[in-house]
Design a protein around this motif. Structure first.
Motif, PDB file in Angstrom:
ATOM      1  N   LEU A  12       0.955  -1.181   0.167  1.00  8.59           N
ATOM      2  CA  LEU A  12       0.000  -0.440  -0.264  1.00  8.59           C
ATOM      3  C   LEU A  12       0.648   1.862  -0.323  1.00  8.59           C
ATOM      4  N   GLY A  13       1.992   1.120   0.899  1.00  2.46           N
ATOM      5  CA  GLY A  13       3.031   2.457   1.135  1.00  2.46           C
ATOM      6  C   GLY A  13       1.865   3.710   1.517  1.00  2.46           C
ATOM      7  N   THR A  14       1.929   4.737   1.026  1.00  2.00           N
ATOM      8  CA  THR A  14       1.266   5.829   1.571  1.00  2.00           C
ATOM      9  C   THR A  14       0.074   6.569   0.615  1.00  2.00           C
ATOM     10  N   TYR A  15      -0.928   6.271   1.344  1.00  2.00           N
ATOM     11  CA  TYR A  15      -2.238   7.037   0.668  1.00  2.00           C
ATOM     12  C   TYR A  15      -3.031   8.218   1.726  1.00  2.00           C
ATOM     13  N   GLU A  16      -4.039   8.428   1.007  1.00  2.00           N
ATOM     14  CA  GLU A  16      -4.840   9.591   1.072  1.00  2.00           C
ATOM     15  C   GLU A  16      -6.597   8.735   1.952  1.00  2.00           C
ATOM     16  N   SER A  80      -7.074  -0.680 -22.454  1.00  4.36           N
ATOM     17  CA  SER A  80      -5.410   0.092 -22.327  1.00  4.36           C
ATOM     18  C   SER A  80      -4.570  -1.245 -22.387  1.00  4.36           C
ATOM     19  N   GLN A  81      -3.477  -0.843 -22.661  1.00  3.27           N
ATOM     20  CA  GLN A  81      -2.072  -1.451 -22.315  1.00  3.27           C
ATOM     21  C   GLN A  81      -1.686  -1.143 -21.092  1.00  3.27           C
ATOM     22  N   ASN A  82      -1.738  -0.327 -20.368  1.00  3.31           N
ATOM     23  CA  ASN A  82      -1.079   0.050 -19.283  1.00  3.31           C
ATOM     24  C   ASN A  82      -1.428   0.845 -18.415  1.00  3.31           C
ATOM     25  N   SER A  83      -1.097   1.328 -16.922  1.00  2.00           N
ATOM     26  CA  SER A  83      -1.789   2.020 -16.541  1.00  2.00           C
ATOM     27  C   SER A  83      -1.428   3.500 -15.936  1.00  2.00           C
ATOM     28  N   THR A  84      -0.094   3.852 -16.729  1.00  2.00           N
ATOM     29  CA  THR A  84       0.373   4.931 -17.652  1.00  2.00           C
ATOM     30  C   THR A  84      -0.252   5.766 -17.477  1.00  2.00           C
ATOM     31  N   LEU A  85      -0.014   7.391 -16.786  1.00  2.00           N
ATOM     32  CA  LEU A  85      -0.674   8.476 -17.053  1.00  2.00           C
ATOM     33  C   LEU A  85      -1.261   9.090 -18.502  1.00  2.00           C
ATOM     34  N   ASP A  86      -1.864   9.647 -19.086  1.00  2.00           N
ATOM     35  CA  ASP A  86      -2.194  10.033 -20.136  1.00  2.00           C
ATOM     36  C   ASP A  86      -3.490  11.008 -19.966  1.00  2.00           C
ATOM     37  N   TRP A 114      -3.940   6.985  -8.193  1.00  2.00           N
ATOM     38  CA  TRP A 114      -5.346   6.342  -8.280  1.00  2.00           C
ATOM     39  C   TRP A 114      -6.100   6.414  -7.063  1.00  2.00           C
ATOM     40  N   ILE A 115      -7.443   5.933  -7.449  1.00  2.00           N
ATOM     41  CA  ILE A 115      -8.428   6.461  -5.914  1.00  2.00           C
ATOM     42  C   ILE A 115      -9.556   4.911  -6.400  1.00  2.00           C
ATOM     43  N   SER A 116      -9.711   4.294  -4.982  1.00  2.00           N
ATOM     44  CA  SER A 116     -10.567   3.478  -4.621  1.00  2.00           C
ATOM     45  C   SER A 116     -11.217   3.383  -3.647  1.00  2.00           C
ATOM     46  N   LYS A 117     -12.933   2.565  -3.840  1.00  2.00           N
ATOM     47  CA  LYS A 117     -13.805   2.356  -2.709  1.00  2.00           C
ATOM     48  C   LYS A 117     -13.388   1.278  -2.379  1.00  2.00           C
ATOM     49  N   LEU A 118     -12.751   0.854  -1.002  1.00  2.00           N
ATOM     50  CA  LEU A 118     -12.310  -0.338  -0.121  1.00  2.00           C
ATOM     51  C   LEU A 118     -13.429  -1.175   0.488  1.00  2.00           C
ATOM     52  N   GLY A 119     -14.551  -1.710   0.059  1.00  2.00           N
ATOM     53  CA  GLY A 119     -15.077  -2.287   0.106  1.00  2.00           C
ATOM     54  C   GLY A 119     -16.449  -1.395   1.075  1.00  2.00           C
ATOM     55  N   ASP A 120     -16.549  -1.694   2.533  1.00  2.00           N
ATOM     56  CA  ASP A 120     -17.448  -0.698   3.148  1.00  2.00           C
ATOM     57  C   ASP A 120     -16.677   0.085   3.769  1.00  2.00           C
ATOM     58  N   GLU A 121     -15.067   0.089   3.509  1.00  2.17           N
ATOM     59  CA  GLU A 121     -14.432   0.453   4.356  1.00  2.17           C
ATOM     60  C   GLU A 121     -13.987   1.997   4.134  1.00  2.17           C
ATOM     61  N   HIS A 126      -4.564   5.817  -4.000  1.00  6.88           N
ATOM     62  CA  HIS A 126      -3.282   5.412  -3.642  1.00  6.88           C
ATOM     63  C   HIS A 126      -2.539   5.763  -5.160  1.00  6.88           C
ATOM     64  N   GLN A 127      -1.087   5.540  -4.821  1.00  3.38           N
ATOM     65  CA  GLN A 127      -0.345   5.344  -5.690  1.00  3.38           C
ATOM     66  C   GLN A 127      -0.249   5.104  -6.659  1.00  3.38           C
ATOM     67  N   LEU A 128      -0.501   4.064  -7.447  1.00  2.89           N
ATOM     68  CA  LEU A 128      -0.205   2.664  -7.819  1.00  2.89           C
ATOM     69  C   LEU A 128      -1.209   1.999  -8.356  1.00  2.89           C
ATOM     70  N   PRO A 129      -1.910   1.231  -8.796  1.00  3.06           N
ATOM     71  CA  PRO A 129      -2.820   0.414  -9.014  1.00  3.06           C
ATOM     72  C   PRO A 129      -2.396  -0.914  -8.381  1.00  3.06           C
ATOM     73  N   GLU A 130      -1.037  -1.311  -8.669  1.00  3.02           N
ATOM     74  CA  GLU A 130      -0.036  -2.167  -7.543  1.00  3.02           C
ATOM     75  C   GLU A 130       0.111  -2.427  -5.692  1.00  3.02           C
ATOM     76  N   SER A 131      -0.457  -0.787  -5.436  1.00  2.00           N
ATOM     77  CA  SER A 131      -0.641  -0.961  -4.603  1.00  2.00           C
ATOM     78  C   SER A 131      -2.032  -1.208  -3.785  1.00  2.00           C
ATOM     79  N   LEU A 132      -2.362  -2.150  -4.362  1.00  5.04           N
ATOM     80  CA  LEU A 132      -3.797  -2.146  -3.470  1.00  5.04           C
ATOM     81  C   LEU A 132      -3.599  -4.176  -3.553  1.00  5.04           C
ATOM     82  N   SER A 133      -2.256  -4.822  -4.882  1.00  9.01           N
ATOM     83  CA  SER A 133      -2.136  -5.653  -4.925  1.00  9.01           C
ATOM     84  C   SER A 133      -2.172  -6.833  -3.409  1.00  9.01           C
TER      85      SER A 133
END
Lengths: 168, 190
Positions: A12-16, A80-86, A114-121, A126-133
């Motif tokens: 996860l690293g840093t998140y907001e 899309s092939q990637n998660s790079t910002l366009d 990236w922004i995510s809704k974590l279920g009921d939480e 978060h910084q990257l898609p992989e932050s939530l792997s």
């Protein structure tokens, strides 16, 4: 203080925290992560077999990656092939576990995070898609993109301040 | 509610009715005579009924009597709900994930008898905020889907459609007091 769910996401690293309200212990908010990724905040997207929840009628009603891709294609997304910002595009990431079951979706912000809704939480940025792997969500297995709305593109190029002015 | 009494056959049936109608009250205990008592056969029939409809646990026994703790259906439902809310995956956005929760499965396993409790809970939740994920259970139990296409995914509207469905079929009434009456109605239905 660390949230109880944080250990589930070792990368996860840093998140907001970006939650509009705190839902802990209360009923579910109206939207879920799949709706949230689609920009929908008033209803839940769910391909449940009982046909109770909203799901685009053109998409198969199951929890496979192709079914979710078909659902997001109904609102203009394409693979899309990637998660790079366009900055000309809005991107989403679809997560699935090793058995191919879709568990989560995240949406890219115009600053590349990236922004995510974590279920009921919480809703988090978060910084990257992989932050939530994780064991819970698996991996981001498919990216999709669509042409950015004018507001999104302006925000991407000029930042929040100008966008807010233009919006008003 | 907690009380003890020695059962006559009439009392056994009365307690049976109480067990079915005590809604969301908690456990209660009864004392019954030992197996050689003339009323024991009738009591066995009654307890057999309880076993199928409520939680029924033998707490202790002696030569003279047994104590049985009865958990009415409403209390059982409450226990399952409490357990489900503790054990469900709070990081999941999928309502369908509820099916994996043993407690949620036990609610579904209550079958038609769970409907008044679910629908009443829904009434309460709609009055105070957004309803919880009862829709999978309702669909699993009934096979019905009263939610209009345009309201799917909108939790309050979905709940209202199910509440209207419950009112129409008599599982609840407009004052939210239908659960006990529906439980009796269930016994009467073929």
């Amino acid at each position: 203080m660390a949230k109880a769910w944080e250990p589930h996401f070792p990368q996860l690293g840093t998140y907001e925290d970006h939650s509009p309200t705190t839902y802990a212990g209360g009923p579910h908010p109206r939207y879920n992560c799949w709706a949230f990724a689609a920009g929908e905040s008033l209803k839940r997207w769910e391909p449940d077999p009982g046909n109770q929840y909203y799901w685009p009628s053109a998409a198969p009603r199951d929890y496979s990656v192709p079914a979710f891709m078909a659902a997001y294609e109904t609102i203009g997304y394409e693979p899309s092939q990637n998660s790079t910002l366009d900055r000309s595009c809005e991107k989403i990431a679809i997560y699935a576990t090793a058995d191919g079951r879709v568990t989560h979706a995240a949406r890219q912000l115009s600053d590349g995070r990236w922004i995510s809704k974590l279920g009921d939480e919480e809703d988090i940025i978060h910084q990257l898609p992989e932050s939530l792997s994780s064991v819970v969500y698996g991996q981001p297995v498919q990216y999709m993109k669509r042409t950015a709305s004018r507001g999104q593109a302006l925000h991407g190029w000029f930042g929040w301040g100008l966008r807010e002015i233009l919006t008003f | 509610m907690s009380y003890a009494e020695t059962l006559s056959p009439q009392t056994a049936f009365a307690v049976n009715a109480i067990a079915l109608n005590s809604g969301e009250q908690g456990h209660f205990s009864i004392v019954i005579p030992s197996d050689d008592d003339p009323t024991s056969q009738i009591i066995k029939i009654a307890t057999s009924t309880w076993r199928s409809r409520v939680g029924c646990e033998f707490k202790s026994q002696s030569d003279k009597y047994r104590i049985i703790t009865i958990t009415p259906e409403g209390a059982r439902f409450r226990e399952f709900v409490s357990q489900w809310r503790k054990e469900r995956n709070s990081l999941s956005s999928s309502a369908w994930d509820n099916v994996r929760s043993p407690a949620y499965q036990r609610i579904i396993g209550m079958g038609e008898r769970a409907l008044p409790f679910i629908l009443r809970e829904m009434q309460r939740e709609v009055a105070t905020g957004d309803p919880d994920d009862w829709f999978v259970a309702l669909w699993s139990i009934t096979g019905e889907n009263p939610v209009p296409l345009e309201n799917r995914g909108q939790l309050k509207e979905m709940a209202r459609a199910w509440i209207d469905w419950g009112l129409r079929l008599g599982y609840i009434n407009g004052e939210g007091l239908g659960a006990a009456f529906s439980a009796i109605g269930y016994l009467r239905r073929p």
